[in-house]
Design a protein around this motif. Structure first.
Motif, PDB file in Angstrom:
ATOM      1  N   GLN A  50     -14.706 -54.209  35.783  1.00 27.04           N
ATOM      2  CA  GLN A  50     -15.472 -55.521  35.845  1.00 27.04           C
ATOM      3  C   GLN A  50     -16.611 -55.439  36.825  1.00 27.04           C
ATOM      4  O   GLN A  50     -17.687 -55.872  36.584  1.00 27.04           O
ATOM      5  CB  GLN A  50     -14.491 -56.676  35.836  1.00 27.04           C
ATOM      6  N   SER A  51     -16.199 -54.978  38.024  1.00 24.90           N
ATOM      7  CA  SER A  51     -17.204 -54.978  39.094  1.00 24.90           C
ATOM      8  C   SER A  51     -18.515 -54.113  38.672  1.00 24.90           C
ATOM      9  O   SER A  51     -19.668 -54.309  39.266  1.00 24.90           O
ATOM     10  CB  SER A  51     -16.515 -54.520  40.423  1.00 24.90           C
ATOM     11  N   LEU A  52     -18.238 -52.978  38.048  1.00 28.29           N
ATOM     12  CA  LEU A  52     -19.197 -52.063  37.559  1.00 28.29           C
ATOM     13  C   LEU A  52     -19.943 -52.709  36.518  1.00 28.29           C
ATOM     14  O   LEU A  52     -21.037 -52.717  36.489  1.00 28.29           O
ATOM     15  CB  LEU A  52     -18.755 -50.826  36.859  1.00 28.29           C
ATOM     16  N   VAL A  53     -19.471 -53.677  35.764  1.00 30.00           N
ATOM     17  CA  VAL A  53     -20.136 -54.301  34.609  1.00 30.00           C
ATOM     18  C   VAL A  53     -21.009 -55.502  35.268  1.00 30.00           C
ATOM     19  O   VAL A  53     -22.261 -55.612  35.041  1.00 30.00           O
ATOM     20  CB  VAL A  53     -19.071 -55.157  33.695  1.00 30.00           C
ATOM     21  N   ASP A  54     -20.406 -56.228  36.191  1.00 29.80           N
ATOM     22  CA  ASP A  54     -21.046 -57.250  36.988  1.00 29.80           C
ATOM     23  C   ASP A  54     -22.531 -56.636  37.662  1.00 29.80           C
ATOM     24  O   ASP A  54     -23.519 -57.190  37.756  1.00 29.80           O
ATOM     25  CB  ASP A  54     -20.192 -57.904  37.965  1.00 29.80           C
ATOM     26  N   ASP A  55     -22.264 -55.367  38.343  1.00 23.77           N
ATOM     27  CA  ASP A  55     -23.458 -54.789  38.948  1.00 23.77           C
ATOM     28  C   ASP A  55     -24.478 -54.145  37.788  1.00 23.77           C
ATOM     29  O   ASP A  55     -25.403 -53.522  38.419  1.00 23.77           O
ATOM     30  CB  ASP A  55     -22.926 -53.761  39.866  1.00 23.77           C
ATOM     31  N   VAL A  58     -22.308 -50.362  34.367  1.00 23.45           N
ATOM     32  CA  VAL A  58     -21.596 -50.096  33.198  1.00 23.45           C
ATOM     33  C   VAL A  58     -21.936 -51.119  32.058  1.00 23.45           C
ATOM     34  O   VAL A  58     -22.018 -52.242  32.399  1.00 23.45           O
ATOM     35  CB  VAL A  58     -20.055 -49.939  33.290  1.00 23.45           C
ATOM     36  N   GLN A  59     -22.294 -50.620  30.808  1.00 25.28           N
ATOM     37  CA  GLN A  59     -22.513 -51.708  29.929  1.00 25.28           C
ATOM     38  C   GLN A  59     -21.219 -51.849  29.045  1.00 25.28           C
ATOM     39  O   GLN A  59     -20.526 -51.263  28.929  1.00 25.28           O
ATOM     40  CB  GLN A  59     -23.746 -51.055  28.929  1.00 25.28           C
ATOM     41  N   MET A  60     -21.387 -53.051  28.509  1.00 29.38           N
ATOM     42  CA  MET A  60     -20.228 -53.470  27.718  1.00 29.38           C
ATOM     43  C   MET A  60     -20.746 -54.126  26.186  1.00 29.38           C
ATOM     44  O   MET A  60     -21.662 -54.661  26.523  1.00 29.38           O
ATOM     45  CB  MET A  60     -19.229 -54.517  28.345  1.00 29.38           C
ATOM     46  N   ARG A  76     -28.629 -45.743  35.945  1.00 29.88           N
ATOM     47  CA  ARG A  76     -28.713 -46.363  37.102  1.00 29.88           C
ATOM     48  C   ARG A  76     -30.153 -46.053  37.780  1.00 29.88           C
ATOM     49  O   ARG A  76     -30.785 -47.025  38.229  1.00 29.88           O
ATOM     50  CB  ARG A  76     -27.882 -45.469  38.207  1.00 29.88           C
ATOM     51  N   GLY A  77     -30.725 -44.999  37.455  1.00 30.47           N
ATOM     52  CA  GLY A  77     -32.010 -44.859  37.766  1.00 30.47           C
ATOM     53  C   GLY A  77     -33.024 -45.620  36.848  1.00 30.47           C
ATOM     54  O   GLY A  77     -33.936 -46.291  37.295  1.00 30.47           O
ATOM     55  N   ALA A  78     -32.655 -45.767  35.616  1.00 29.00           N
ATOM     56  CA  ALA A  78     -33.436 -46.612  34.889  1.00 29.00           C
ATOM     57  C   ALA A  78     -33.532 -48.132  35.295  1.00 29.00           C
ATOM     58  O   ALA A  78     -34.317 -48.844  35.305  1.00 29.00           O
ATOM     59  CB  ALA A  78     -33.206 -46.636  33.319  1.00 29.00           C
ATOM     60  N   MET A  79     -32.546 -48.596  35.679  1.00 29.31           N
ATOM     61  CA  MET A  79     -32.008 -49.853  36.200  1.00 29.31           C
ATOM     62  C   MET A  79     -32.898 -50.050  37.634  1.00 29.31           C
ATOM     63  O   MET A  79     -33.501 -51.119  37.860  1.00 29.31           O
ATOM     64  CB  MET A  79     -30.589 -50.103  36.608  1.00 29.31           C
ATOM     65  N   MET A  80     -32.775 -49.276  38.433  1.00 26.11           N
ATOM     66  CA  MET A  80     -33.816 -49.156  39.682  1.00 26.11           C
ATOM     67  C   MET A  80     -35.154 -49.287  39.262  1.00 26.11           C
ATOM     68  O   MET A  80     -35.857 -49.919  39.974  1.00 26.11           O
ATOM     69  CB  MET A  80     -33.304 -48.039  40.616  1.00 26.11           C
ATOM     70  N   GLN A  81     -35.498 -48.559  38.314  1.00 23.76           N
ATOM     71  CA  GLN A  81     -36.903 -48.431  38.050  1.00 23.76           C
ATOM     72  C   GLN A  81     -37.536 -49.732  37.477  1.00 23.76           C
ATOM     73  O   GLN A  81     -38.516 -50.232  37.613  1.00 23.76           O
ATOM     74  CB  GLN A  81     -37.284 -47.310  36.959  1.00 23.76           C
TER      75      GLN A  81
END
Length: 204
Positions: A50-55, A58-60, A76-81
């Motif tokens: 759940q903590s990974l989803v909140d951050d 991880v996608q659900m 993660r790289g795409a999210m940072m970009q």
């Protein structure tokens, strides 16, 4: 007994399961894989997931009645970009607003050119201010002629006169009472006290 995994270590190891397998999983599958592959206690898998989803790591997605979870190494790289792009867009917008304000200030300055009339008015204002200061100084020098001060002195004189009249009345009453009681002439008492006969004529 070996030291247990910290919360951050559990997050990293659970994320490794997704990146290494590049597959989709349900919670019950991860609860079985966590202890076997990464030494994560099955009871803590749900909280870590759940903590990974909140951050956003991880996608659900809900398919039918089941929830599926996934995460790819490039995510993660795409999210940072995406975050970087958002910051850059905000920065560009703020710069545009700054430039717009600067332009507006320049336009306003240009519209306020010092015309001959405006310069003359400013000079006249400066002259009047100097005259006002000089007049204030003169008024202070001739304070005795100040109407406000004259009125203040007049009132003081009136109050003093009223007080003198009251004391004179008291003197006359006492003098009359004393002459009646003792039979001594008023003139004799005035002479003894050194009081002039004109003392009673305060109105003069």
């Amino acid at each position: 007994a070996p030291r247990g995994l910290s919360a951050e270590e559990k997050r990293v190891k659970l994320l490794e399961i997704f990146h290494e397998t590049k597959d989709f999983f349900q919670l019950k599958e991860l609860e079985k894989m966590g202890p076997k592959m990464k030494g994560i206690v099955s009871q803590s898998v749900k909280e870590v997931l759940q903590s990974l989803v909140d951050d956003g790591l991880v996608q659900m997605d809900k398919i039918g009645s089941s929830n599926f979870f996934w995460s790819f190494p490039s995510q993660r790289g795409a999210m940072m970009q995406n975050r970087l792009n958002t910051v850059k867009e905000t920065q560009a917008s703020l710069r545009a607003q700054r430039d717009e304000l600067r332009s507006a200030v320049e336009v306003e300055k240009a519209s306020r050119t010092d015309s001959d009339d405006r310069l003359q008015a400013l000079e006249r204002l400066a002259t009047l201010k100097k005259e006002h200061i000089q007049l204030d100084a003169e008024l202070s020098a001739y304070g005795a002629c100040d109407p406000a001060k004259i009125e203040e002195k007049r009132r003081a004189v009136v109050l003093a006169k009223e007080a003198a009249v009251r004391w004179t009345d008291n003197y006359v009453m006492l003098l009359s009472h004393f002459t009646r009681q003792t039979g001594v002439e008023a003139a004799d008492i005035r002479t003894f006290l050194g009081v002039d006969e004109e003392y009673e004529d305060i109105e003069g």
